[in-house]
Design a protein around this motif. Structure first.
Motif, short mmCIF file in Angstrom:
data_model
loop_
_atom_site.label_atom_id
_atom_site.label_comp_id
_atom_site.label_asym_id
_atom_site.label_seq_id
_atom_site.Cartn_x
_atom_site.Cartn_y
_atom_site.Cartn_z
N GLN A 174 -52.63 -15.13 -31.58
CA GLN A 174 -53.20 -15.08 -30.23
C GLN A 174 -52.95 -16.42 -29.54
OE1 GLN A 174 -57.38 -14.38 -31.14
NE2 GLN A 174 -57.87 -16.49 -30.55
N LEU A 175 -53.08 -16.42 -28.22
CA LEU A 175 -52.88 -17.65 -27.45
C LEU A 175 -54.05 -18.60 -27.67
CD1 LEU A 175 -51.56 -16.14 -24.09
CD2 LEU A 175 -50.27 -16.83 -26.12
N ALA A 176 -53.75 -19.89 -27.65
CA ALA A 176 -54.79 -20.89 -27.88
C ALA A 176 -55.78 -20.96 -26.73
CB ALA A 176 -54.16 -22.26 -28.11
N THR A 177 -55.29 -20.73 -25.51
CA THR A 177 -56.17 -20.71 -24.33
C THR A 177 -55.76 -19.54 -23.45
OG1 THR A 177 -54.67 -22.20 -23.12
CG2 THR A 177 -56.48 -23.22 -24.35
N ALA A 178 -56.63 -19.20 -22.52
CA ALA A 178 -56.36 -18.06 -21.64
C ALA A 178 -55.64 -18.54 -20.39
CB ALA A 178 -57.67 -17.37 -21.26
N PRO A 179 -54.35 -18.21 -20.23
CA PRO A 179 -53.61 -18.69 -19.06
C PRO A 179 -53.90 -17.83 -17.82
CG PRO A 179 -52.19 -17.34 -20.41
CD PRO A 179 -53.50 -17.42 -21.14
N THR A 180 -53.49 -18.35 -16.68
CA THR A 180 -53.50 -17.54 -15.46
C THR A 180 -52.29 -16.61 -15.49
OG1 THR A 180 -54.58 -19.28 -14.19
CG2 THR A 180 -53.39 -17.58 -12.95
N ILE A 181 -52.54 -15.31 -15.38
CA ILE A 181 -51.48 -14.31 -15.52
C ILE A 181 -51.06 -13.82 -14.13
CG2 ILE A 181 -50.90 -12.04 -16.47
CD1 ILE A 181 -52.87 -12.55 -18.70
N ASN A 182 -49.75 -13.83 -13.88
CA ASN A 182 -49.21 -13.30 -12.63
C ASN A 182 -48.74 -11.87 -12.86
OD1 ASN A 182 -49.45 -15.93 -11.43
ND2 ASN A 182 -47.59 -16.50 -12.56
N VAL A 183 -49.26 -10.93 -12.04
CA VAL A 183 -48.98 -9.51 -12.25
C VAL A 183 -48.41 -8.90 -10.98
CG1 VAL A 183 -49.96 -7.29 -12.95
CG2 VAL A 183 -50.94 -9.40 -13.85
N ASP A 184 -47.34 -8.10 -11.15
CA ASP A 184 -46.84 -7.25 -10.07
C ASP A 184 -47.14 -5.80 -10.46
OD1 ASP A 184 -45.85 -9.37 -8.63
OD2 ASP A 184 -43.86 -9.29 -9.55
N TRP A 185 -47.93 -5.15 -9.63
CA TRP A 185 -48.37 -3.79 -9.97
C TRP A 185 -47.33 -2.75 -9.55
CZ3 TRP A 185 -52.32 -4.02 -13.10
CH2 TRP A 185 -53.21 -5.09 -13.00
N ASP A 186 -47.37 -1.62 -10.21
CA ASP A 186 -46.57 -0.43 -9.87
C ASP A 186 -45.09 -0.76 -9.79
OD1 ASP A 186 -46.22 2.22 -9.41
OD2 ASP A 186 -46.52 2.10 -7.25
N VAL A 187 -44.56 -1.35 -10.84
CA VAL A 187 -43.13 -1.57 -10.97
C VAL A 187 -42.61 -0.53 -11.96
CG1 VAL A 187 -41.32 -3.17 -11.68
CG2 VAL A 187 -43.35 -4.02 -10.49
N ARG A 188 -41.78 0.38 -11.46
CA ARG A 188 -41.31 1.52 -12.26
C ARG A 188 -42.48 2.29 -12.87
NH1 ARG A 188 -35.97 -0.65 -15.60
NH2 ARG A 188 -34.87 -1.58 -13.84
N GLY A 189 -43.52 2.45 -12.09
CA GLY A 189 -44.67 3.20 -12.55
C GLY A 189 -45.62 2.45 -13.46
N SER A 190 -45.39 1.16 -13.66
CA SER A 190 -46.26 0.38 -14.54
C SER A 190 -46.53 -0.97 -13.88
CB SER A 190 -45.61 0.21 -15.91
OG SER A 190 -46.46 -0.47 -16.78
N ALA A 191 -46.73 -2.00 -14.69
CA ALA A 191 -46.96 -3.34 -14.18
C ALA A 191 -46.17 -4.33 -15.02
CB ALA A 191 -48.44 -3.70 -14.22
N ILE A 192 -45.71 -5.40 -14.39
CA ILE A 192 -45.01 -6.46 -15.12
C ILE A 192 -45.77 -7.77 -14.89
CG2 ILE A 192 -42.76 -5.32 -15.01
CD1 ILE A 192 -41.99 -7.18 -12.75
N PHE A 193 -45.71 -8.66 -15.87
CA PHE A 193 -46.50 -9.88 -15.76
C PHE A 193 -45.80 -11.03 -16.47
CE2 PHE A 193 -47.71 -8.13 -19.82
CZ PHE A 193 -47.93 -9.23 -20.64
#
Length: 375
Positions: free
Chosen positions: A26-45
């Protein structure tokens, strides 16, 4: 001469076994996640500026081991008699008996050491230097594609050191979290090199069937239409014993269930030949599909829910799951009809209709109950 007696006997044995060893991270700390919604019916981050390639940013989350085995064997034998008669409309009679006896076993022993509470770096394990996973989603448009992991072969080569490290880590966690019964249970499972036998994750089954059938082939003329076909009945007795263990407040309780039932399955098939080119077929049959051994597993595992961190009672007092040894087969009454026209030696056109009257579909259900013991 008129009678043909035939028979066969078969024995089968099959076995599947799998061993699994998995190191979780697991990651050592929780990063800020950048998300693009509804890309090919899903999400990419992506993880923003998080340095995923820095070993200091990946921690050891846990170690999982599993030893899975399923095997079965079976005997089957049959004897059939085909008898020609002097009866004009009933030229042939057929009789037969069949018996099967099969057994099945499934056992899934596993254990997991959840070590995230210690904050140990993943590269501190005996698996050594980490490797960078690239293209983790194999061509998927996901932006997050890379992460650090222990090499596969290194995990295989260090199974026992990983087990020992998990055991000492769980000892530390017991001191840090003395009221956590799950950690204490995991500690006991990692105390030995071999994965302990888990009575709650397996079952045994033994099932025998005894069948007999009688069938006649008929043919006659009906107003210039040639009619032929078969009619008969098969009687099947199913005798099964299914065993496993239920969990009641953490204690194993042996469960054994028995089934014995008889199916009577009639069959009627008829063909009407209006001409050498045109014919119609009608059929009525009954069939059965038995439940799988896993669905008949009599084990019921019940676990009490813990109170919340503030001592508040849980929404549900307990949860559990199990099979149902009282399941009966899926039954089907089948009606079929076809009209066939043969316009050449190699060509035909046909139309068919069918109707199925089905009863007894087997499904998994989740339901809320008020239990007199568990609430």
């Amino acid at each position: 001469g008129r009678a043909t007696l035939s028979g066969d006997f078969a024995y089968t044995y099959s076995k599947y076994q799998a061993r699994e060893d998995s190191v979780d991270a697991q990651l050592a700390t929780a990063p800020t996640i950048n998300v693009d919604w509804d890309v090919r019916g899903s999400a990419i981050f992506d993880l923003g500026g998080y340095d995923i390639e820095n070993p200091a940013n990946t921690l050891w989350r846990g170690y999982y081991q599993r030893d899975f085995i399923t095997k079965g064997d079976g005997y089957q034998g049959r004897v059939d008699l085909d008898l020609e008669t002097d009866i004009g409309w009933l030229p042939r009679l057929q009789f037969g008996i069949r018996a099967t006896d099969r057994t099945s076993l499934l056992q899934n022993n596993n254990r997991y050491a959840y070590t995230a509470g210690l904050g140990l770096r993943l590269d501190s394990l005996p698996t050594g230097q980490l490797e960078l996973i690239t293209d983790g989603y194999r061509g998927d448009p996901q932006r997050f594609q890379n992460w650090l992991a222990a090499p596969r072969q290194s995990i295989r080569d260090n199974v026992e050191p990983l087990r020992q490290l998990s055991y000492t880590s769980l000892q530390q966690l017991v001191l840090l979290f003395p009221n956590d019964s799950g950690i204490r249970e995991s500690l006991g499972k990692f105390a030995t090199e071999e994965i302990p036998f888990d009575p709650f994750n397996g079952f045994r089954a033994k099932e025998a069937t005894y069948a007999a059938y009688a069938q006649g082939k008929y043919e006659f003329d009906l107003g210039g239409v040639e009619v032929d076909g078969t009619m008969g009945v098969r009687i099947v007795n199913t005798d099964g014993t299914y065993s496993g263990f239920s969990r009641v407040d953490g204690q194993p309780v042996a469960q054994v269930a028995h089934q014995n039932y008889v199916d009577v399955l009639p069959s009627f098939l008829s063909r009407f030949r209006f001409s050498p080119q045109l014919q119609m077929r009608l059929a009525y049959t009954q069939t059965r599909t038995r439940p799988g051994f896993g669905q008949l597993n009599p084990s019921l595992n019940i676990t009490r829910n813990n109170p919340g961190p503030d001592g508040s009672p849980p929404l549900y007092a307990a949860f559990g799951s199990g099979g149902n040894p009282d399941l009966r087969p899926l039954t089907s009454k089948n009606y079929d009809a076809t009209l066939e026209y043969y316009f050449s030696e190699n060509g035909s056109v046909s139309i068919a209709g069918f109707y199925r009257d089905l009863d007894g579909f087997i499904s998994n259900y989740t339901r809320d109950v008020v239990d007199p013991v568990y609430g």
